[in-house]
Each structure stands twice: as structure tokens, then as C-alpha cells.
Write a protein that holds these residues in place. Structure first.
Motif, short mmCIF file in Angstrom:
data_model
loop_
_atom_site.label_atom_id
_atom_site.label_comp_id
_atom_site.label_asym_id
_atom_site.label_seq_id
_atom_site.Cartn_x
_atom_site.Cartn_y
_atom_site.Cartn_z
N UNK A 39 0.82 -1.21 0.00
CA UNK A 39 0.00 0.00 0.00
C UNK A 39 0.85 1.27 0.00
N UNK A 40 1.99 1.22 0.68
CA UNK A 40 2.89 2.39 0.70
C UNK A 40 3.48 2.64 -0.69
N UNK A 55 3.67 5.68 -5.79
CA UNK A 55 3.72 5.63 -7.26
C UNK A 55 2.43 6.13 -7.90
N UNK A 56 1.44 6.47 -7.10
CA UNK A 56 0.16 6.93 -7.65
C UNK A 56 -0.61 5.82 -8.32
N UNK A 57 -0.53 4.61 -7.76
CA UNK A 57 -1.22 3.45 -8.31
C UNK A 57 -2.23 2.91 -7.31
N UNK A 58 -3.24 2.22 -7.81
CA UNK A 58 -4.15 1.50 -6.96
C UNK A 58 -3.42 0.25 -6.46
N UNK A 71 0.22 -6.33 -11.20
CA UNK A 71 1.46 -6.16 -11.95
C UNK A 71 2.56 -7.05 -11.38
N UNK A 72 2.70 -7.06 -10.05
CA UNK A 72 3.74 -7.85 -9.41
C UNK A 72 3.58 -9.35 -9.67
N UNK A 73 2.36 -9.80 -9.81
CA UNK A 73 2.10 -11.23 -10.00
C UNK A 73 1.87 -11.61 -11.46
N UNK A 90 -0.34 -5.49 -17.03
CA UNK A 90 0.83 -4.69 -17.39
C UNK A 90 0.54 -3.25 -17.00
N UNK A 91 1.57 -2.46 -16.90
CA UNK A 91 1.42 -1.04 -16.60
C UNK A 91 1.84 -0.22 -17.82
#
Length: 100
Positions: free
Chosen positions: A20-21, A26-29, A36-38, A42-43
């Protein structure tokens, strides 16, 4: 340099920041960052750039793929440095508002 999801997850683990931090920085949900991590999504290039900058602010250094090995991530600081930083961040007691 473009980063990939597992590399971002590894960087987040290295800098010891919760998802969450990093998402806020990064201004992301948070759910988008998790996906994205899993590898679930894609971003866009701007979001990847913001994510990279947020993780680099925490001390992550992204390593490009080269002839000696694959892409990776490491800490900007040594373990000794990180312990010293953690110790300094916990000094000074409680903090309050600043009227300055």
C-alpha cells in the motif's frame, strides 16, 4: 530501463515497504500493483516510471540484463547502512505537527 512485475515485487521486499505504501508513492491502486507484481496485468510506461522512481527512493537499484546475467534488483545501501538508517529513523521519540 523498463522493469517487470517480479522485479518490482523483489525491490519492494528489499526496501521493506508494504504494497500500500509503494502504491501510494507511485500513484497506483494497490490492486493494480498486486496484479502487476504477480503478472496479471501490465502497466503503461508512465506508471512503470512512477513505480520505479518510488522504489528507487527507497533504496532499490534496478540492474539491466547484460551478457553476464539477467535483469535484477539490489539495494543501494549495504546491510550495515540499512540498520543504521532504521536506527536513525526510530530516534527522537514521538513526532507531532510543525507550525513552521
Amino acid at each position: 530501463m523498463t522493469i517487470i512485475g517480479p522485479q518490482a515485487r523483489a525491490a519492494r521486499a528489499l526496501v521493506r515497504w508494504p504494497r500500500d505504501h509503494v502504491a501510494r508513492a507511485a500513484g497506483l491502486d494497490e490492486e493494480v500493483l498486486l496484479a502487476f507484481e504477480t503478472g496479471g496485468t501490465d502497466l503503461d510506461p508512465d506508471a512503470r516510471h512512477r513505480l520505479r522512481l518510488a522504489l528507487e527512493a527507497g533504496g532499490a537499484v534496478f540492474l539491466p540484463e547484460n551478457r553476464d546475467g539477467g535483469m535484477g534488483v539490489r539495494l543501494k545501501f549495504t546491510t550495515k547502512d540499512v540498520r543504521a538508517i532504521d536506527r536513525m529513523e526510530n530516534e527522537g521519540g514521538a513526532y507531532g505537527s510543525d507550525d513552521v
